[in-house]
Design an enzyme around this catalytic site. Structure first.
Site, PDB file in Angstrom:
ATOM      1  N   MET A   1       0.579  -1.008   0.051  1.00 46.78           N
ATOM      2  CA  MET A   1       0.133   0.127   0.040  1.00 46.78           C
ATOM      3  C   MET A   1       0.720   1.279  -0.030  1.00 46.78           C
ATOM      4  SD  MET A   1      -1.579   1.419   2.730  1.00 46.78           S
ATOM      5  CE  MET A   1      -1.315   2.186   2.736  1.00 46.78           C
ATOM      6  N   LEU A 147      -3.343   5.278  -2.427  1.00 45.67           N
ATOM      7  CA  LEU A 147      -3.637   4.155  -2.369  1.00 45.67           C
ATOM      8  C   LEU A 147      -3.118   3.322  -3.343  1.00 45.67           C
ATOM      9  CD1 LEU A 147      -7.202   4.115  -0.960  1.00 45.67           C
ATOM     10  CD2 LEU A 147      -5.114   4.038   0.423  1.00 45.67           C
ATOM     11  N   ASP A 148      -2.751   2.142  -3.409  1.00 47.32           N
ATOM     12  CA  ASP A 148      -2.224   1.397  -4.346  1.00 47.32           C
ATOM     13  C   ASP A 148      -3.310   1.129  -5.349  1.00 47.32           C
ATOM     14  OD1 ASP A 148       0.443   0.961  -3.257  1.00 47.32           O
ATOM     15  OD2 ASP A 148       0.027  -0.918  -2.298  1.00 47.32           O
ATOM     16  N   LYS A 149      -3.065   0.915  -6.593  1.00 42.63           N
ATOM     17  CA  LYS A 149      -4.100   0.967  -7.610  1.00 42.63           C
ATOM     18  C   LYS A 149      -5.347  -0.210  -7.035  1.00 42.63           C
ATOM     19  CE  LYS A 149      -4.709  -0.307 -12.602  1.00 42.63           C
ATOM     20  NZ  LYS A 149      -4.273  -0.668 -13.790  1.00 42.63           N
ATOM     21  N   ARG A 257       0.930  -4.418   3.533  1.00 37.31           N
ATOM     22  CA  ARG A 257       1.382  -5.416   2.729  1.00 37.31           C
ATOM     23  C   ARG A 257       2.532  -6.383   3.082  1.00 37.31           C
ATOM     24  NH1 ARG A 257       0.833  -3.313  -3.204  1.00 37.31           N
ATOM     25  NH2 ARG A 257       1.026  -5.572  -3.943  1.00 37.31           N
TER      26      ARG A 257
END
Length: 332
Positions: A1, A147-149, A257
């Protein structure tokens, strides 16, 4: 993340070179080992925190260079003027200074190579229109965290320069409430605790982040195992899966993560850090749920409005793919 306003990005390019001798100014020495980067460019990258030596950040171009392995993180090259796109948004709050949205999985925060369109920035340009001020000299929304995709959940973006500066200060001071929900393979032990490590780029794969013994940046995550699913495969072992609430005290790239994976409970569906295979029943539940990304959702975002001073707090439930998976896991 990736959740902090840093140059680190999963689409970034990492350059590495070894400096055998020290003594001269750092920016001058680096210009010699990175011939494709000008001295002025290196000075800017140093100031942005994009340069490290043996995993430790360096920031002063005028300091004396020390021998070691230097890494330079180059952000993706994208257009300075992304185009507005009429993409539907779930707006949780909006006023003249900022906007809070529930970002869907699959939407990148900003344009980058491979994701030039369809991003949150493109959507906000269309949604906000003329209400945006010239942040950074260009009329665009101010993305102050990411935020990550493939992570869903609550995000805030600035519409004005004053909100951008205020939000950036809050994130830099970690004066933000941020809680995420993750569905994991197995569960960490104990069921509640704090993970505090150094996180930096993996020495074996510079596109990945990792827990480091030396170097990197301090990363703190509090976690609580809220539910467990399935009997342990082995007597006395961990359950097949779990629902975990993670509260961030820092916002390093891919922090949750990496931390959950380091405790032997990687997030289900994570293509990068999800080492090991879940139990057969869990794999079947993932397939049946339709989950095609890491099961991670930014559920809570709380902060003080940087202009009005009003306390704000937003909470959203995990989206349908995670909800379906959790219901299937409950039946194990």
């Amino acid at each position: 993340m990736s959740d902090e306003p840093l140059i680190e990005d999963e689409d970034a390019t990492v350059l590495e070179a070894r400096l055998e001798t020290g003594g001269m100014r750092l920016d001058k020495a680096l210009a010699g080992v990175f011939p494709d980067l000008s001295r002025a460019r290196l000075q800017a990258l140093l100031a942005e925190g994009a340069v490290s030596r043996d995993g430790m950040g360096v920031s002063s171009g005028s300091a004396k260079a020390q021998p070691g392995l230097y890494s330079v993180v180059l952000p993706p090259v994208v257009s300075a003027t992304p185009s507005p796109e009429a993409i539907p948004l779930t707006v949780l709050f909006e006023d003249g200074d900022l906007i809070v949205i529930d970002k869907p999985a699959g939407m990148a925060a900003h344009p980058a190579p491979g994701n030039e369109t369809g991003t949150l920035v493109n959507a906000l340009l269309a949604h906000c229109g003329a209400s945006l001020s010239g942040i950074g000299g260009v009329a665009r929304p101010g993305i102050v965290h990411r935020l990550d995709k493939d992570t869903s959940g609550v995000m805030v973006a600035a519409k004005t320069d004053r909100a951008h500066a205020g939000l950036s200060a809050l994130f830099a001071a970690h004066d933000i409430e941020r809680t995420y929900i993750a569905l994991t393979r197995g569960a960490p032990s104990p069921a509640k605790g704090r993970v505090e490590t150094l996180i930096g780029r993996s020495s074996s794969d510079r596109k990945k982040m990792a827990v480091l013994r030396n170097g990197g940046r301090n990363a703190i995550t509090d976690y609580v195992v809220e539910s467990v699913f399935g009997r342990p495969v082995k007597a006395g072992g961990a359950p097949m899966a779990a629902r975990i609430a993670c509260t961030l005290h820092t916002g390093r790239t891919h922090q949750i993560r990496v931390h959950l994976a380091s405790m032997g409970a990687p997030i289900l569906g994570d293509p990068v850090y999800g080492s090991g295979s879940p139990a057969t029943a869990v794999r079947a539940a993932i397939a049946q749920s339709g989950l095609a990304r890491q099961a991670l959702h930014a559920a809570i975002l709380g902060f003080v409005h940087p202009v009005s001073g009003e306390p704000l707090r937003f909470e959203t439930p995990p989206p349908p793919d995670m909800d379906r998976l959790e219901r299937l896991l409950e039946a194990l």
